[in-house]
Design a protein around this motif. Structure first.
Motif, mmCIF file in Angstrom:
data_model
loop_
_atom_site.group_PDB
_atom_site.id
_atom_site.type_symbol
_atom_site.label_atom_id
_atom_site.label_comp_id
_atom_site.label_asym_id
_atom_site.label_seq_id
_atom_site.Cartn_x
_atom_site.Cartn_y
_atom_site.Cartn_z
ATOM 1 N N VAL A 60 0.826 -1.221 0.000
ATOM 2 C CA VAL A 60 0.000 0.000 0.000
ATOM 3 C C VAL A 60 0.857 1.267 0.000
ATOM 4 O O VAL A 60 0.726 2.114 -0.882
ATOM 5 N N ASP A 61 1.768 1.389 0.982
ATOM 6 C CA ASP A 61 2.556 2.619 1.103
ATOM 7 C C ASP A 61 3.415 2.867 -0.140
ATOM 8 O O ASP A 61 3.484 3.999 -0.638
ATOM 9 N N VAL A 62 4.068 1.826 -0.625
ATOM 10 C CA VAL A 62 4.915 1.984 -1.822
ATOM 11 C C VAL A 62 4.075 2.469 -3.010
ATOM 12 O O VAL A 62 4.504 3.339 -3.772
ATOM 13 N N VAL A 63 2.866 1.936 -3.140
ATOM 14 C CA VAL A 63 1.982 2.364 -4.242
ATOM 15 C C VAL A 63 1.618 3.847 -4.076
ATOM 16 O O VAL A 63 1.567 4.608 -5.049
ATOM 17 N N LYS A 64 1.394 4.246 -2.827
ATOM 18 C CA LYS A 64 1.085 5.649 -2.540
ATOM 19 C C LYS A 64 2.240 6.554 -2.978
ATOM 20 O O LYS A 64 2.047 7.583 -3.640
ATOM 21 N N TRP A 65 3.453 6.151 -2.657
ATOM 22 C CA TRP A 65 4.622 6.958 -3.034
ATOM 23 C C TRP A 65 4.824 6.966 -4.556
ATOM 24 O O TRP A 65 5.172 7.995 -5.130
ATOM 25 N N LEU A 66 4.604 5.821 -5.177
ATOM 26 C CA LEU A 66 4.716 5.758 -6.647
ATOM 27 C C LEU A 66 3.684 6.678 -7.289
ATOM 28 O O LEU A 66 3.966 7.364 -8.282
ATOM 29 N N ALA A 67 2.473 6.691 -6.731
ATOM 30 C CA ALA A 67 1.413 7.553 -7.258
ATOM 31 C C ALA A 67 1.786 9.028 -7.090
ATOM 32 O O ALA A 67 1.610 9.837 -8.010
ATOM 33 N N GLU A 68 2.338 9.366 -5.925
ATOM 34 C CA GLU A 68 2.699 10.772 -5.656
ATOM 35 C C GLU A 68 3.769 11.271 -6.622
ATOM 36 O O GLU A 68 3.625 12.346 -7.222
ATOM 37 N N ILE A 69 4.822 10.478 -6.793
ATOM 38 C CA ILE A 69 5.915 10.916 -7.684
ATOM 39 C C ILE A 69 5.447 10.883 -9.145
ATOM 40 O O ILE A 69 5.842 11.721 -9.954
ATOM 41 N N SER A 70 4.574 9.935 -9.470
ATOM 42 C CA SER A 70 4.083 9.823 -10.855
ATOM 43 C C SER A 70 3.172 10.998 -11.206
ATOM 44 O O SER A 70 3.165 11.466 -12.339
ATOM 45 N N GLU A 71 2.419 11.456 -10.210
ATOM 46 C CA GLU A 71 1.570 12.637 -10.424
ATOM 47 C C GLU A 71 2.451 13.857 -10.696
ATOM 48 O O GLU A 71 2.195 14.638 -11.604
ATOM 49 N N GLU A 72 3.505 13.963 -9.908
ATOM 50 C CA GLU A 72 4.444 15.091 -10.062
ATOM 51 C C GLU A 72 5.102 15.088 -11.445
ATOM 52 O O GLU A 72 5.250 16.139 -12.075
ATOM 53 N N LEU A 73 5.471 13.903 -11.929
ATOM 54 C CA LEU A 73 6.254 13.811 -13.169
ATOM 55 C C LEU A 73 5.420 13.464 -14.404
ATOM 56 O O LEU A 73 5.949 13.407 -15.514
ATOM 57 N N GLY A 74 4.113 13.196 -14.203
ATOM 58 C CA GLY A 74 3.273 12.816 -15.344
ATOM 59 C C GLY A 74 3.542 11.408 -15.853
ATOM 60 O O GLY A 74 3.491 11.136 -17.057
#
Length: 299
Positions: free
Chosen positions: A94-108
């Motif tokens: 869960v947490d890793v997916v959250k972090w991946l989502a956050e950075i992916s949102e930032e970078l598109g």
């Protein structure tokens, strides 16, 4: 050049994805993220030894790469272990997916995330993508939470749910049902198999191909990926015996109630594949046909 990060690149799906994408080196630049040594047996991609559960380092490394896609195959998938160590399960699933989502949102970045049939309670089988989750195990719950992270984010995402993945790669850190049954029967050992749980097993090469099709089509949303017929686990193992020419009389049926497993398993999953057929133009085969293809890779 399309930059792709594969998390869990040392795993069964991770190594299969490497093999598939690296056939097109002029198209894909591949980065494999895994803990420890590169175990794929190949050196024709960018291997990054990384602990995904270290948030800052994970985000910093992804920022440096600036990928177009992240395919998240990393997960804690041993169902009983997840039941016993819920914190470790939540951290990776869960947490890793959250972090991946956050950075992916930032970078598109477009995130392709792997999920499971275990999000369902298994009361009906042939689940559609739109059916409501009702997990029986903590593993299933962690995967529901991971899906929700993406559903609630502004990131471009694809969720590929799958069932009982099998296959063989260069370095196997753990077994899967087909290889285990084959090995036991080759040694002439008797095995007991549940006859009251129903699944649609997934050949890892097909799952890797579905990930690639998703990228190529830039498909978003939720898709179900598995073989196309629902079989009891007992029938699955019998078909393994048949295809590999082994003695199926060594396989004895038992009921799930005799197993005393830590985590509950859904009795009957299986997927409705019509959306996958239509939108991905992907038509999975029967388990027996896939087994035949798999057998040929072992010769």
């Amino acid at each position: 050049m399309i930059k792709v990060i594969i998390t869990g690149s040392n795993g069964l799906l991770g190594q299969s994805l490497l093999a598939l994408l690296l056939k097109e080196v002029e198209k894909y630049q591949v980065f494999g993220f895994s803990r420890g040594e590169n175990r794929s047996g190949r050196d024709d991609f960018n291997y990054v030894s990384i602990d995904l559960t270290q948030e800052e380092n994970l985000k910093k490394t992804i920022r440096e790469i600036q990928p177009h896609f992240i395919i998240n195959t990393a997960a804690m998938t041993l169902v009983d272990d997840c039941e016993i160590d819920k914190n470790a399960c939540d951290l990776l699933n869960v947490d890793v997916v959250k972090w991946l989502a956050e950075i992916s949102e930032e970078l598109g970045v477009h995130v392709i995330h792997l999920s499971t049939d275990f999000i369902f309670d298994g009361e009906k089988g042939y689940y559609k993508e739109t059916d409501n989750p009702n997990p029986l195990s903590y593993y299933g719950l962690s995967k529901v939470k991971s899906e929700k992270v993406l559903l609630d984010s502004n990131v471009k995402y694809t969720i590929l749910r799958t069932i009982l993945v099998y296959g063989k790669v260069f370095s196997m850190s753990r077994n899967n049902i087909v290889l285990w049954v084959k090995s036991m029967l080759e040694q002439g050992k008797e095995i007991t198999i549940v006859n009251d749980q129903y699944r649609m097993p997934t050949y890892v090469n097909d799952l890797a191909l579905a990930c690639k099709i998703t990228m190529d089509k830039k498909a978003t949303g939720v898709f179900h990926i598995s073989s196309k017929e629902l079989l009891s686990v007992f029938e699955i193992t019998q078909q393994v015996a048949e295809v590999f020419g082994l003695d199926k009389s060594l396989i004895k049926p038992i009921s799930s109630t005799t197993l005393n497993q830590t985590a509950k398993r859904p009795p009957k999953t299986g997927f409705d594949l019509s959306k996958t057929n239509k939108e991905l133009d992907f038509y999975p085969k029967s388990f027996k046909e896939d087994l035949q293809r798999f057998k040929e890779t072992l010769l």
